[in-house]
Design a protein around this motif. Sequence first.
Motif, PDB file in Angstrom:
ATOM      1  N   ASN A  36       0.821  -1.221   0.000  1.00 37.37           N
ATOM      2  CA  ASN A  36       0.000   0.000   0.000  1.00 37.37           C
ATOM      3  C   ASN A  36       0.852   1.266   0.000  1.00 37.37           C
ATOM      4  O   ASN A  36       0.386   2.330  -0.407  1.00 37.37           O
ATOM      5  N   ASP A  37       2.084   1.157   0.483  1.00 41.57           N
ATOM      6  CA  ASP A  37       2.960   2.331   0.546  1.00 41.57           C
ATOM      7  C   ASP A  37       4.215   2.121  -0.302  1.00 41.57           C
ATOM      8  O   ASP A  37       5.258   2.716  -0.037  1.00 41.57           O
ATOM      9  N   LEU A  38       4.080   1.291  -1.334  1.00 39.70           N
ATOM     10  CA  LEU A  38       5.245   0.900  -2.114  1.00 39.70           C
ATOM     11  C   LEU A  38       5.897   2.083  -2.825  1.00 39.70           C
ATOM     12  O   LEU A  38       7.128   2.141  -2.954  1.00 39.70           O
ATOM     13  N   SER A  39       5.104   3.039  -3.244  1.00 44.04           N
ATOM     14  CA  SER A  39       5.681   4.194  -3.946  1.00 44.04           C
ATOM     15  C   SER A  39       6.640   4.952  -3.032  1.00 44.04           C
ATOM     16  O   SER A  39       7.708   5.403  -3.471  1.00 44.04           O
ATOM     17  N   TRP A  40       6.283   5.080  -1.745  1.00 39.14           N
ATOM     18  CA  TRP A  40       7.174   5.792  -0.814  1.00 39.14           C
ATOM     19  C   TRP A  40       8.471   5.012  -0.625  1.00 39.14           C
ATOM     20  O   TRP A  40       9.574   5.583  -0.676  1.00 39.14           O
ATOM     21  N   PHE A  41       8.354   3.709  -0.398  1.00 41.82           N
ATOM     22  CA  PHE A  41       9.553   2.896  -0.164  1.00 41.82           C
ATOM     23  C   PHE A  41      10.485   2.928  -1.372  1.00 41.82           C
ATOM     24  O   PHE A  41      11.715   2.970  -1.226  1.00 41.82           O
ATOM     25  N   LEU A  42       9.911   2.912  -2.564  1.00 38.06           N
ATOM     26  CA  LEU A  42      10.734   2.984  -3.774  1.00 38.06           C
ATOM     27  C   LEU A  42      11.327   4.379  -3.958  1.00 38.06           C
ATOM     28  O   LEU A  42      12.510   4.534  -4.272  1.00 38.06           O
ATOM     29  N   MET A  43      10.509   5.385  -3.747  1.00 35.74           N
ATOM     30  CA  MET A  43      10.945   6.767  -3.954  1.00 35.74           C
ATOM     31  C   MET A  43      12.127   7.122  -3.052  1.00 35.74           C
ATOM     32  O   MET A  43      13.040   7.856  -3.449  1.00 35.74           O
ATOM     33  N   HIS A  44      12.089   6.599  -1.829  1.00 32.46           N
ATOM     34  CA  HIS A  44      13.145   6.928  -0.866  1.00 32.46           C
ATOM     35  C   HIS A  44      14.187   5.822  -0.746  1.00 32.46           C
ATOM     36  O   HIS A  44      14.991   5.808   0.178  1.00 32.46           O
ATOM     37  N   ARG A  45      14.128   4.874  -1.681  1.00 33.17           N
ATOM     38  CA  ARG A  45      15.134   3.822  -1.811  1.00 33.17           C
ATOM     39  C   ARG A  45      15.275   2.973  -0.551  1.00 33.17           C
ATOM     40  O   ARG A  45      16.378   2.557  -0.181  1.00 33.17           O
ATOM     41  N   HIS A  46      14.155   2.726   0.098  1.00 33.42           N
ATOM     42  CA  HIS A  46      14.164   1.813   1.237  1.00 33.42           C
ATOM     43  C   HIS A  46      13.943   0.377   0.788  1.00 33.42           C
ATOM     44  O   HIS A  46      14.151  -0.550   1.565  1.00 33.42           O
ATOM     45  N   VAL A  47      13.484   0.201  -0.459  1.00 33.28           N
ATOM     46  CA  VAL A  47      13.428  -1.133  -1.059  1.00 33.28           C
ATOM     47  C   VAL A  47      13.894  -1.003  -2.508  1.00 33.28           C
ATOM     48  O   VAL A  47      13.758   0.053  -3.131  1.00 33.28           O
ATOM     49  N   SER A  48      14.436  -2.094  -3.021  1.00 33.86           N
ATOM     50  CA  SER A  48      14.851  -2.117  -4.415  1.00 33.86           C
ATOM     51  C   SER A  48      13.655  -2.447  -5.302  1.00 33.86           C
ATOM     52  O   SER A  48      12.602  -2.873  -4.816  1.00 33.86           O
ATOM     53  N   VAL A  49      13.852  -2.276  -6.606  1.00 32.28           N
ATOM     54  CA  VAL A  49      12.788  -2.621  -7.545  1.00 32.28           C
ATOM     55  C   VAL A  49      12.469  -4.112  -7.455  1.00 32.28           C
ATOM     56  O   VAL A  49      11.302  -4.519  -7.486  1.00 32.28           O
ATOM     57  N   GLU A  50      13.513  -4.926  -7.328  1.00 33.94           N
ATOM     58  CA  GLU A  50      13.286  -6.369  -7.233  1.00 33.94           C
ATOM     59  C   GLU A  50      12.520  -6.734  -5.972  1.00 33.94           C
ATOM     60  O   GLU A  50      11.647  -7.588  -5.979  1.00 33.94           O
ATOM     61  N   ARG A  51      12.861  -6.061  -4.865  1.00 32.50           N
ATOM     62  CA  ARG A  51      12.134  -6.330  -3.617  1.00 32.50           C
ATOM     63  C   ARG A  51      10.688  -5.871  -3.740  1.00 32.50           C
ATOM     64  O   ARG A  51       9.786  -6.507  -3.216  1.00 32.50           O
ATOM     65  N   ALA A  52      10.461  -4.783  -4.430  1.00 35.18           N
ATOM     66  CA  ALA A  52       9.092  -4.302  -4.642  1.00 35.18           C
ATOM     67  C   ALA A  52       8.271  -5.341  -5.397  1.00 35.18           C
ATOM     68  O   ALA A  52       7.106  -5.593  -5.066  1.00 35.18           O
ATOM     69  N   LYS A  53       8.887  -5.949  -6.409  1.00 34.77           N
ATOM     70  CA  LYS A  53       8.191  -6.997  -7.155  1.00 34.77           C
ATOM     71  C   LYS A  53       7.912  -8.193  -6.248  1.00 34.77           C
ATOM     72  O   LYS A  53       6.847  -8.821  -6.331  1.00 34.77           O
ATOM     73  N   ALA A  54       8.859  -8.508  -5.364  1.00 32.15           N
ATOM     74  CA  ALA A  54       8.679  -9.628  -4.434  1.00 32.15           C
ATOM     75  C   ALA A  54       7.535  -9.367  -3.467  1.00 32.15           C
ATOM     76  O   ALA A  54       6.816 -10.286  -3.062  1.00 32.15           O
ATOM     77  N   ILE A  55       7.371  -8.113  -3.090  1.00 30.92           N
ATOM     78  CA  ILE A  55       6.266  -7.760  -2.183  1.00 30.92           C
ATOM     79  C   ILE A  55       4.929  -8.018  -2.865  1.00 30.92           C
ATOM     80  O   ILE A  55       4.020  -8.613  -2.282  1.00 30.92           O
ATOM     81  N   ARG A  56       4.815  -7.599  -4.126  1.00 34.69           N
ATOM     82  CA  ARG A  56       3.569  -7.819  -4.874  1.00 34.69           C
ATOM     83  C   ARG A  56       3.293  -9.320  -5.020  1.00 34.69           C
ATOM     84  O   ARG A  56       2.175  -9.783  -4.812  1.00 34.69           O
ATOM     85  N   ARG A  57       4.315 -10.055  -5.374  1.00 33.29           N
ATOM     86  CA  ARG A  57       4.140 -11.508  -5.502  1.00 33.29           C
ATOM     87  C   ARG A  57       3.784 -12.121  -4.151  1.00 33.29           C
ATOM     88  O   ARG A  57       2.962 -13.031  -4.068  1.00 33.29           O
ATOM     89  N   GLY A  58       4.412 -11.605  -3.120  1.00 35.38           N
ATOM     90  CA  GLY A  58       4.186 -12.150  -1.786  1.00 35.38           C
ATOM     91  C   GLY A  58       2.752 -12.028  -1.326  1.00 35.38           C
ATOM     92  O   GLY A  58       2.215 -12.933  -0.671  1.00 35.38           O
ATOM     93  N   VAL A  59       2.111 -10.910  -1.639  1.00 31.43           N
ATOM     94  CA  VAL A  59       0.693 -10.749  -1.261  1.00 31.43           C
ATOM     95  C   VAL A  59      -0.135 -11.841  -1.923  1.00 31.43           C
ATOM     96  O   VAL A  59      -0.989 -12.482  -1.287  1.00 31.43           O
TER      97      VAL A  59
END
Length: 654
Positions: A598-621
Amino acid sequence: MAESDPTTADQISDKTTLDGLRAALDGPWAQTRDELRKEISRSDLLADPALDLGPSRAKILKEMKILAKKNFVSAGFRKEHGGTGDVGKAIVGIEMLGYADLSLMVKSGVQWGLFGGAVENLGTKRHHDKYVKDLIDLKLLGSFGMTETGHGSNVQSLETTATYDPKTQEFILNSPTELARKDYIGGAGEHAKVSAVFAQLITGGPGEEPHSRGVHCFYVPLRDAKGNDLPGITTSDCGYKGGLRGVDNGRISFKDVRIPAENLLNRYADVAADGTYSSPIESDNRRFFTMLGTLIRGRVSVGATAGAAARKALTLAVRYALIRKQFETPDGSSEVTILDYRAHQRKLLPLLAKSYAIAFAQNELTAELHDVQTLKPEDVDEKRQRVLEGWAAGLKAYGSGHASHTINVCREACGGAGYLDENQLSILRGDIDVFTTFEGDNTVLTQLVGKELLGSYSEEMRGLNAAGWVKFVAGMVGDTVAEKTAVRQVVQTVLDSSDENTDDSELTNRGTQVRLFRNREEHLRRTCAQRLRKAADADDPFAVFNDAQDHLLKAANAHIERLVLESFIQAIADCDSKAAAELLGKVCDLYVYSALENDLSWFLMHRHVSVERAKAIRRGVNELCSDLRPYARTLVDAFGIPEELLVAPMLEHG
């Protein structure tokens, strides 16, 4: 996480797991919950949409009288006043009413929580001896006269006045403007005979010009025995609302209404016969917030009941999703159960996980409130009280916002059936709506959390307006902002098990999850403080505050979400059932993954997660929804909602 075929996944039912989940959810007051389940297992407690205002209100008052006779409310009052002093039991009792009719919960909360709480916590022995027993027994029906047409959240600016007349030793109440009218007052529409009225106390001692000493609370009679307004009192009915038909909200205006001086609820301030004002608390701000702090039980109760309402909606929606079928399978042999669709799983299961998280956080908050409010006043640590108030504000906002959203999603998830009153969801949706507003507007409460997060719980910043608060924070030394809270042992243990670089640890690692939440909170808090410090010499501090308000609210939400996660982790550690704890681990993962998504844009924007980790989060849900799909019925049954309160024709045939 193993993928499973959602079209063939069978519903898994394990009594041991179910019992373990229920024990974890029921928490410290499990016995109270079981006792109340028996008491409220009556379908006639449900709201009847066929009843108009008058009959609905009469029904709720009748049910309150039944509760009073069964000693339902004694836990909420101290032993010396005829109660048992079990604060936690009182909160749980109100919460459980959320499974029945929210009108019953709200009207009960006004009578025994708000009105009764004001008399007990703001009054002294003369008030306790005279009123408490009768208000417990419903021989005295009251209301809570705080909100005005012009002021709801800004209580310090209420306009109603109570001017002391030393000649007659009376207070004279007036509503000086139309905006000073008391508004939306539960009970004032019809049933209340008296009210705990909040007003500006105006007095002056000998040789002193009378002036306002701030907002205080007064016991004010409203109606005579026949229900007629007393001289100078004008009441009116708010009429139809978006929900809560059984609650008689009304309005009150005062014109030269005289009450005896003894009707001032004088625990924290008093007025002598000659008009001299005195208080054991010298600071006006501190006195005001101390008075309000004694009344936070109502805020905690609202948050708890909102959670119960969300759990009920999810139970109805999940059960429906397990029997309702739509569209054929590829081979045309049968239709697909709607909970087997990924989109439907994503609608309901992350909200179910969040409801679990909030329930565990609520149990911790209730336990802390119980501990604090059962101490002697002189033994209450001021900082502990402040932390409690912040936690109560934050969880009320977080929980009631979740409930409002969840119930609406559940309504939609049940299609046209969900829109029928007979299936309860449409009634629940209307009744829960105002929970985001009363006992503190959610935006204002979240802002309060953010202010105290930046202000390090400093007494200096209480009651400051936006400009004053900005100057205060801007002038603080950097290290004093973002005061650290103690890390509970179970959280420290999981932190020790993860790498400080969150991209180097498994996302299912609990320590990694905590770090992601904590890193977000610290980043938002630090950057918000930096923005405000730059405003030390600003020409318009309010403009600075206003410009950073969204930042402040986001920091507060991150703080609340982190605390909720840590409560969930503690609940898993405390769970006695291995099978239940393992399932709760999956539910907690889904709570975390969906919150991150739900807050993935913030985590990506501020580089708290990588693009690959962001994809893993979506898959994980998706994967977690698939993993939890077979346990959906077990997860909602664990709430322990009496079957008599889950009556819905849609569940009979899908």
